[in-house]
Scaffold this motif. Structure first.
Motif, short mmCIF file in Angstrom:
data_model
loop_
_atom_site.label_atom_id
_atom_site.label_comp_id
_atom_site.label_asym_id
_atom_site.label_seq_id
_atom_site.Cartn_x
_atom_site.Cartn_y
_atom_site.Cartn_z
N ALA A 28 0.82 -1.21 0.00
CA ALA A 28 0.00 0.00 0.00
C ALA A 28 0.85 1.26 0.00
O ALA A 28 0.41 2.31 -0.46
N ARG A 29 2.08 1.18 0.48
CA ARG A 29 2.96 2.36 0.54
C ARG A 29 3.62 2.68 -0.79
O ARG A 29 4.22 3.74 -0.95
N ILE A 30 3.56 1.78 -1.77
CA ILE A 30 4.17 2.03 -3.08
C ILE A 30 3.35 3.10 -3.80
O ILE A 30 2.13 2.97 -3.92
N PRO A 31 3.98 4.17 -4.28
CA PRO A 31 3.23 5.18 -5.04
C PRO A 31 2.66 4.56 -6.32
O PRO A 31 3.29 3.71 -6.94
N SER A 32 1.47 4.99 -6.72
CA SER A 32 0.83 4.39 -7.89
C SER A 32 1.62 4.64 -9.17
O SER A 32 1.53 3.87 -10.12
N ASN A 33 2.41 5.71 -9.22
CA ASN A 33 3.21 5.99 -10.42
C ASN A 33 4.66 5.55 -10.27
O ASN A 33 5.54 6.03 -10.98
N TYR A 34 4.94 4.63 -9.38
CA TYR A 34 6.31 4.21 -9.07
C TYR A 34 7.06 3.74 -10.32
O TYR A 34 8.23 4.06 -10.51
N PHE A 35 6.41 2.98 -11.20
CA PHE A 35 7.08 2.43 -12.38
C PHE A 35 7.00 3.33 -13.60
O PHE A 35 7.64 3.06 -14.60
N THR A 36 6.22 4.40 -13.55
CA THR A 36 6.06 5.26 -14.72
C THR A 36 6.67 6.65 -14.54
O THR A 36 6.81 7.37 -15.53
N ARG A 37 7.01 7.05 -13.34
CA ARG A 37 7.59 8.39 -13.15
C ARG A 37 9.04 8.41 -13.60
O ARG A 37 9.73 7.39 -13.55
N PRO A 38 9.49 9.59 -14.06
CA PRO A 38 10.91 9.67 -14.46
C PRO A 38 11.82 9.54 -13.25
O PRO A 38 11.46 9.95 -12.15
N ARG A 39 12.95 8.96 -13.44
CA ARG A 39 13.90 8.78 -12.35
C ARG A 39 15.31 8.92 -12.88
O ARG A 39 15.56 8.70 -14.05
N GLN A 114 -6.20 -2.64 -3.84
CA GLN A 114 -7.64 -2.39 -3.91
C GLN A 114 -8.30 -2.72 -2.57
O GLN A 114 -9.15 -1.97 -2.09
N ARG A 115 -7.89 -3.79 -1.95
CA ARG A 115 -8.45 -4.17 -0.64
C ARG A 115 -8.13 -3.15 0.44
O ARG A 115 -8.89 -2.99 1.38
N SER A 116 -6.98 -2.47 0.31
CA SER A 116 -6.63 -1.44 1.28
C SER A 116 -7.03 -0.05 0.80
O SER A 116 -6.58 0.95 1.35
N GLN A 117 -7.86 0.00 -0.23
CA GLN A 117 -8.44 1.22 -0.77
C GLN A 117 -7.39 2.22 -1.26
O GLN A 117 -7.46 3.41 -0.98
N HIS A 118 -6.40 1.70 -2.01
CA HIS A 118 -5.39 2.53 -2.65
C HIS A 118 -5.53 2.35 -4.16
O HIS A 118 -5.94 1.30 -4.63
N PRO A 119 -5.17 3.38 -4.95
CA PRO A 119 -5.27 3.24 -6.40
C PRO A 119 -4.28 2.19 -6.93
O PRO A 119 -3.24 1.96 -6.32
N PRO A 120 -4.61 1.58 -8.07
CA PRO A 120 -3.70 0.55 -8.62
C PRO A 120 -2.38 1.17 -9.08
O PRO A 120 -2.31 2.36 -9.39
N ILE A 121 -1.37 0.33 -9.14
CA ILE A 121 -0.07 0.77 -9.63
C ILE A 121 -0.14 0.79 -11.15
O ILE A 121 -0.64 -0.16 -11.78
N ASP A 122 0.37 1.87 -11.76
CA ASP A 122 0.42 1.97 -13.21
C ASP A 122 1.38 0.93 -13.74
O ASP A 122 2.48 0.76 -13.22
N ALA A 123 0.98 0.24 -14.83
CA ALA A 123 1.82 -0.79 -15.42
C ALA A 123 3.07 -0.19 -16.04
O ALA A 123 2.99 0.86 -16.67
N PRO A 124 4.22 -0.83 -15.84
CA PRO A 124 5.45 -0.30 -16.45
C PRO A 124 5.42 -0.47 -17.97
O PRO A 124 4.78 -1.30 -18.50
#
Length: 124
Positions: A28-39, A114-124
């Motif tokens: 649940a702590r992973i940001p939803s844009n973790y795999f799509t944000r620039p780094r 979803q069970r912890s009511q967080h948005p899904p992670i964007d697919a890489p």
């Protein structure tokens, strides 16, 4: 010798229970844009920073315990992923992205979110 097996069994059970309790919280702590944000790319010099040295010294025993749990009782893959998530090294993001693109992993992660009511992670 019996004491060793008792300790290994106790550690395996404790790791299993701990991973069951911590996994939903960590996912649940992973940001939803973790795999799509620039780094920015990490360089090998990151390994010489004190923060990286401490994190790697903490994560390495967890990673090694996970590898041992592949043949011993316990949650080997989960423990290995926790160890890798603690550590800092070049190529870590590519390894995480490779793991999440395996069949069913992203689907399972998003189900937990979803069970912890967080948005899904964007697919890489």
């Amino acid at each position: 010798m019996d004491t060793l097996f008792i300790w290994l069994g106790t550690i395996s059970v404790a790791t299993f229970v701990l991973s069951l309790l911590l996994l939903p919280w960590l996912v649940a702590r992973i940001p939803s844009n973790y795999f799509t944000r620039p780094r920015h790319a990490h360089r090998w010099q990151v390994l010489l920073q004190p923060r990286a040295i401490v994190r790697n010294l903490l994560g390495l025993p967890v990673l090694l315990a996970g590898i041992a749990m592949l043949v011993l009782p316990g949650q080997g893959l989960v423990t290995m992923m926790i160890g890798l998530s603690i550590m800092m090294f070049p190529g870590k993001f590519e390894l995480e992205k490779w793991v999440v693109t395996r069949n069913g992993v992203l689907k399972a992660v998003n189900w937990i979110r979803q069970r912890s009511q967080h948005p899904p992670i964007d697919a890489p």
